[in-house]
Scaffold this motif. Structure first.
Motif, PDB file in Angstrom:
ATOM      1  N   ALA A   1      12.997 -25.858  53.810  1.00 28.39           N
ATOM      2  CA  ALA A   1      12.798 -25.777  52.463  1.00 28.39           C
ATOM      3  C   ALA A   1      14.014 -26.222  51.528  1.00 28.39           C
ATOM      4  CB  ALA A   1      12.263 -24.263  52.155  1.00 28.39           C
ATOM      5  N   VAL A   2      15.153 -26.179  52.214  1.00 27.93           N
ATOM      6  CA  VAL A   2      16.462 -26.405  51.191  1.00 27.93           C
ATOM      7  C   VAL A   2      16.246 -28.149  51.185  1.00 27.93           C
ATOM      8  CG1 VAL A   2      18.523 -26.565  51.105  1.00 27.93           C
ATOM      9  CG2 VAL A   2      17.495 -24.539  51.908  1.00 27.93           C
ATOM     10  N   PRO A   3      16.369 -28.520  49.922  1.00 28.30           N
ATOM     11  CA  PRO A   3      16.266 -30.047  49.710  1.00 28.30           C
ATOM     12  C   PRO A   3      17.809 -30.712  50.397  1.00 28.30           C
ATOM     13  CG  PRO A   3      16.515 -28.997  47.569  1.00 28.30           C
ATOM     14  CD  PRO A   3      16.390 -27.799  48.607  1.00 28.30           C
ATOM     15  N   ASP A   4      17.664 -31.891  50.868  1.00 25.60           N
ATOM     16  CA  ASP A   4      18.784 -32.510  51.504  1.00 25.60           C
ATOM     17  C   ASP A   4      19.585 -33.170  50.081  1.00 25.60           C
ATOM     18  OD1 ASP A   4      18.257 -32.353  54.246  1.00 25.60           O
ATOM     19  OD2 ASP A   4      16.813 -33.988  53.893  1.00 25.60           O
ATOM     20  N   PRO A   5      20.955 -33.332  50.261  1.00 27.23           N
ATOM     21  CA  PRO A   5      21.710 -32.779  51.297  1.00 27.23           C
ATOM     22  C   PRO A   5      21.924 -31.433  51.259  1.00 27.23           C
ATOM     23  CG  PRO A   5      23.071 -33.824  49.541  1.00 27.23           C
ATOM     24  CD  PRO A   5      21.679 -33.947  49.020  1.00 27.23           C
ATOM     25  N   LYS A   6      22.078 -30.785  52.631  1.00 29.39           N
ATOM     26  CA  LYS A   6      22.084 -29.267  52.527  1.00 29.39           C
ATOM     27  C   LYS A   6      23.296 -28.979  53.500  1.00 29.39           C
ATOM     28  CE  LYS A   6      17.984 -29.357  55.245  1.00 29.39           C
ATOM     29  NZ  LYS A   6      16.558 -29.191  55.230  1.00 29.39           N
ATOM     30  N   VAL A   7      23.504 -27.585  53.239  1.00 26.55           N
ATOM     31  CA  VAL A   7      24.589 -27.286  54.366  1.00 26.55           C
ATOM     32  C   VAL A   7      24.150 -26.133  54.921  1.00 26.55           C
ATOM     33  CG1 VAL A   7      26.612 -28.041  52.921  1.00 26.55           C
ATOM     34  CG2 VAL A   7      25.679 -25.880  52.370  1.00 26.55           C
ATOM     35  N   VAL A   8      24.817 -25.711  56.174  1.00 34.14           N
ATOM     36  CA  VAL A   8      24.428 -24.434  56.750  1.00 34.14           C
ATOM     37  C   VAL A   8      25.676 -23.720  57.070  1.00 34.14           C
ATOM     38  CG1 VAL A   8      23.337 -23.339  59.036  1.00 34.14           C
ATOM     39  CG2 VAL A   8      22.497 -25.352  57.803  1.00 34.14           C
ATOM     40  N   ILE A   9      25.965 -22.588  56.806  1.00 36.27           N
ATOM     41  CA  ILE A   9      26.929 -21.493  56.807  1.00 36.27           C
ATOM     42  C   ILE A   9      26.519 -20.211  57.734  1.00 36.27           C
ATOM     43  CG2 ILE A   9      28.667 -20.015  55.920  1.00 36.27           C
ATOM     44  CD1 ILE A   9      28.139 -21.570  53.348  1.00 36.27           C
ATOM     45  N   ALA A  10      27.326 -20.295  59.069  1.00 34.90           N
ATOM     46  CA  ALA A  10      27.233 -19.273  60.150  1.00 34.90           C
ATOM     47  C   ALA A  10      28.167 -18.101  59.634  1.00 34.90           C
ATOM     48  CB  ALA A  10      27.291 -19.960  61.616  1.00 34.90           C
ATOM     49  N   SER A  11      27.872 -17.047  59.204  1.00 30.61           N
ATOM     50  CA  SER A  11      28.680 -16.138  58.763  1.00 30.61           C
ATOM     51  C   SER A  11      28.743 -14.738  59.628  1.00 30.61           C
ATOM     52  CB  SER A  11      28.470 -15.677  57.213  1.00 30.61           C
ATOM     53  OG  SER A  11      29.448 -14.775  56.952  1.00 30.61           O
ATOM     54  N   GLY A  12      29.863 -14.560  60.412  1.00 29.55           N
ATOM     55  CA  GLY A  12      29.963 -13.178  61.351  1.00 29.55           C
ATOM     56  C   GLY A  12      29.678 -13.724  62.666  1.00 29.55           C
ATOM     57  N   ALA A  13      30.339 -12.741  63.509  1.00 28.34           N
ATOM     58  CA  ALA A  13      30.274 -13.013  65.072  1.00 28.34           C
ATOM     59  C   ALA A  13      28.822 -13.235  65.483  1.00 28.34           C
ATOM     60  CB  ALA A  13      30.844 -11.884  65.552  1.00 28.34           C
ATOM     61  N   CYS A  14      27.934 -12.408  64.858  1.00 27.33           N
ATOM     62  CA  CYS A  14      26.502 -12.466  65.247  1.00 27.33           C
ATOM     63  C   CYS A  14      25.797 -13.751  65.233  1.00 27.33           C
ATOM     64  CB  CYS A  14      25.727 -11.314  64.491  1.00 27.33           C
ATOM     65  SG  CYS A  14      25.920  -9.525  65.105  1.00 27.33           S
ATOM     66  N   ALA A  15      25.987 -14.275  64.008  1.00 30.39           N
ATOM     67  CA  ALA A  15      25.252 -15.556  63.721  1.00 30.39           C
ATOM     68  C   ALA A  15      26.086 -16.725  64.547  1.00 30.39           C
ATOM     69  CB  ALA A  15      25.601 -16.026  62.105  1.00 30.39           C
ATOM     70  N   ILE A  16      27.486 -16.418  64.742  1.00 33.46           N
ATOM     71  CA  ILE A  16      28.212 -17.582  65.349  1.00 33.46           C
ATOM     72  C   ILE A  16      27.947 -17.402  66.978  1.00 33.46           C
ATOM     73  CG2 ILE A  16      30.660 -18.292  66.130  1.00 33.46           C
ATOM     74  CD1 ILE A  16      31.583 -17.540  63.350  1.00 33.46           C
ATOM     75  N   SER A  17      27.818 -16.279  67.494  1.00 33.02           N
ATOM     76  CA  SER A  17      27.813 -16.373  69.117  1.00 33.02           C
ATOM     77  C   SER A  17      26.759 -15.253  69.484  1.00 33.02           C
ATOM     78  CB  SER A  17      29.072 -16.050  69.532  1.00 33.02           C
ATOM     79  OG  SER A  17      29.463 -14.512  69.197  1.00 33.02           O
ATOM     80  N   GLY A  18      26.319 -14.221  68.699  1.00 32.67           N
ATOM     81  CA  GLY A  18      25.448 -13.094  69.073  1.00 32.67           C
ATOM     82  C   GLY A  18      26.226 -11.678  68.939  1.00 32.67           C
ATOM     83  N   GLY A  19      27.571 -11.959  68.660  1.00 34.00           N
ATOM     84  CA  GLY A  19      28.237 -10.800  68.279  1.00 34.00           C
ATOM     85  C   GLY A  19      28.161  -9.740  69.322  1.00 34.00           C
ATOM     86  N   PRO A  20      28.001  -8.206  69.112  1.00 32.23           N
ATOM     87  CA  PRO A  20      27.541  -7.243  69.935  1.00 32.23           C
ATOM     88  C   PRO A  20      26.289  -7.601  70.814  1.00 32.23           C
ATOM     89  CG  PRO A  20      28.511  -6.492  67.924  1.00 32.23           C
ATOM     90  CD  PRO A  20      27.870  -7.923  67.570  1.00 32.23           C
ATOM     91  N   PHE A  21      25.527  -8.342  70.227  1.00 28.11           N
ATOM     92  CA  PHE A  21      24.404  -8.594  71.066  1.00 28.11           C
ATOM     93  C   PHE A  21      24.330  -9.787  72.088  1.00 28.11           C
ATOM     94  CE2 PHE A  21      23.591  -6.986  66.841  1.00 28.11           C
ATOM     95  CZ  PHE A  21      22.933  -5.852  66.980  1.00 28.11           C
ATOM     96  N   TYR A  22      25.619 -10.384  71.966  1.00 27.16           N
ATOM     97  CA  TYR A  22      25.763 -11.468  72.850  1.00 27.16           C
ATOM     98  C   TYR A  22      25.156 -11.125  74.309  1.00 27.16           C
ATOM     99  CZ  TYR A  22      28.482 -15.006  75.713  1.00 27.16           C
ATOM    100  OH  TYR A  22      28.595 -15.895  76.805  1.00 27.16           O
ATOM    101  N   GLY A  23      24.369 -12.439  74.903  1.00 32.17           N
ATOM    102  CA  GLY A  23      23.759 -12.396  76.068  1.00 32.17           C
ATOM    103  C   GLY A  23      22.259 -11.619  76.210  1.00 32.17           C
ATOM    104  N   SER A  24      21.959 -10.993  74.895  1.00 33.08           N
ATOM    105  CA  SER A  24      20.437 -10.554  74.896  1.00 33.08           C
ATOM    106  C   SER A  24      19.529 -11.365  74.542  1.00 33.08           C
ATOM    107  CB  SER A  24      20.334  -9.617  73.796  1.00 33.08           C
ATOM    108  OG  SER A  24      19.186  -9.109  73.577  1.00 33.08           O
TER     109      SER A  24
END
Length: 247
Positions: free
Chosen positions: A188-211
């Protein structure tokens, strides 16, 4: 009204002058670590085995800041011989591989000059997506709207609709129930657009890694432009990343 004016004079101006003036954080804050590559391999291996996030690669003597929750266990076990955490909160990166940390991070602003500064230099509107997290990242992001940080003075604001946004700011491990919502919001975000992954969870899964119940890596779902590590990222880590990347 007179009481309000009197109180204003008494309180003074409380908004931080960062980035013009340096901010010193409390001594217990754990920021960018110093990694000693010459550390005894046995000690590094011990730290790797004890790491709750499997964030330490003993072979290359690196810490994956995208998985790290900054618990400080590796510093405690090695007595600072392998890793010791500094008060440096400037940890944002433009590439996931840059978070495989062994000593230094690339200059974030240099990448941005090529890709984003001309597009969003004067104004940046972001849609926040809480994709199944614990609310810690969201709480520390909300702090940026307080008078002390006053994020809007930089032309950066969080908006209610993705159609009014320049990009999305995603927190949480992206649970399977939130997967489609993230995709729909991003589309829904019009182009050009950016995506920000904030925190360990969004980057890799954080404490939920591997779930099996999470996506865990936002970049596997949509292309990420900016990574902000931490659990949660300190408000200043987020502010520095946003200002370096877009201003």
């Amino acid at each position: 009204m007179l009481k309000v004016i009197k109180n204003r004079f008494e309180q003074g101006h409380r908004t931080t002058k960062y980035p013009e003036e340096k901010i010193n954080l409390y001594k217990r804050f754990r920021g960018l670590p110093t990694v000693h590559s010459d550390c005894d391999p046995a000690v590094v291996q011990q730290c790797a085995e004890a790491c709750p996030q499997e964030a330490i690669d003993s072979a290359s003597c690196r810490i994956d800041l995208g998985k790290c929750v900054f618990c400080g266990l590796c510093e405690t076990l090695s007595e600072g011989k392998f890793a010791c955490f500094s008060q440096n909160f400037e940890m944002g990166t433009a590439a996931r591989d840059d978070l495989l940390f062994s000593g230094s991070l690339p200059e974030l602003a240099e990448h941005s000059k090529t890709h984003f500064k001309k597009l969003f230099g004067r104004s940046l509107q972001l849609r926040q997506i809480s994709a199944g997290g614990c609310n810690a990242c969201e709480a520390d992001t909300n702090v940026l709207n307080t008078p002390f940080f006053d994020l809007s003075r930089f032309g950066i604001q969080f908006v209610a609709s993705p159609r009014h946004a320049d990009g999305i700011h995603v927190t949480g491990p992206v649970s399977k129930n939130m997967r489609q919502a993230v995709l729909t919001t991003w589309e829904a975000v019009p182009d050009p657009k950016v995506v920000i992954a904030s925190g360990a969870c969004a980057i890799s899964g954080g404490p939920f890694y591997g779930s099996d119940d999470i996506v865990g890596d936002l970049n596997s779902l949509i292309p990420v432009d900016l990574y902000i590590p931490g659990c949660p990222p300190h408000p200043l880590t987020t502010l520095h990343a946003l200002l370096s990347f877009f201003k």
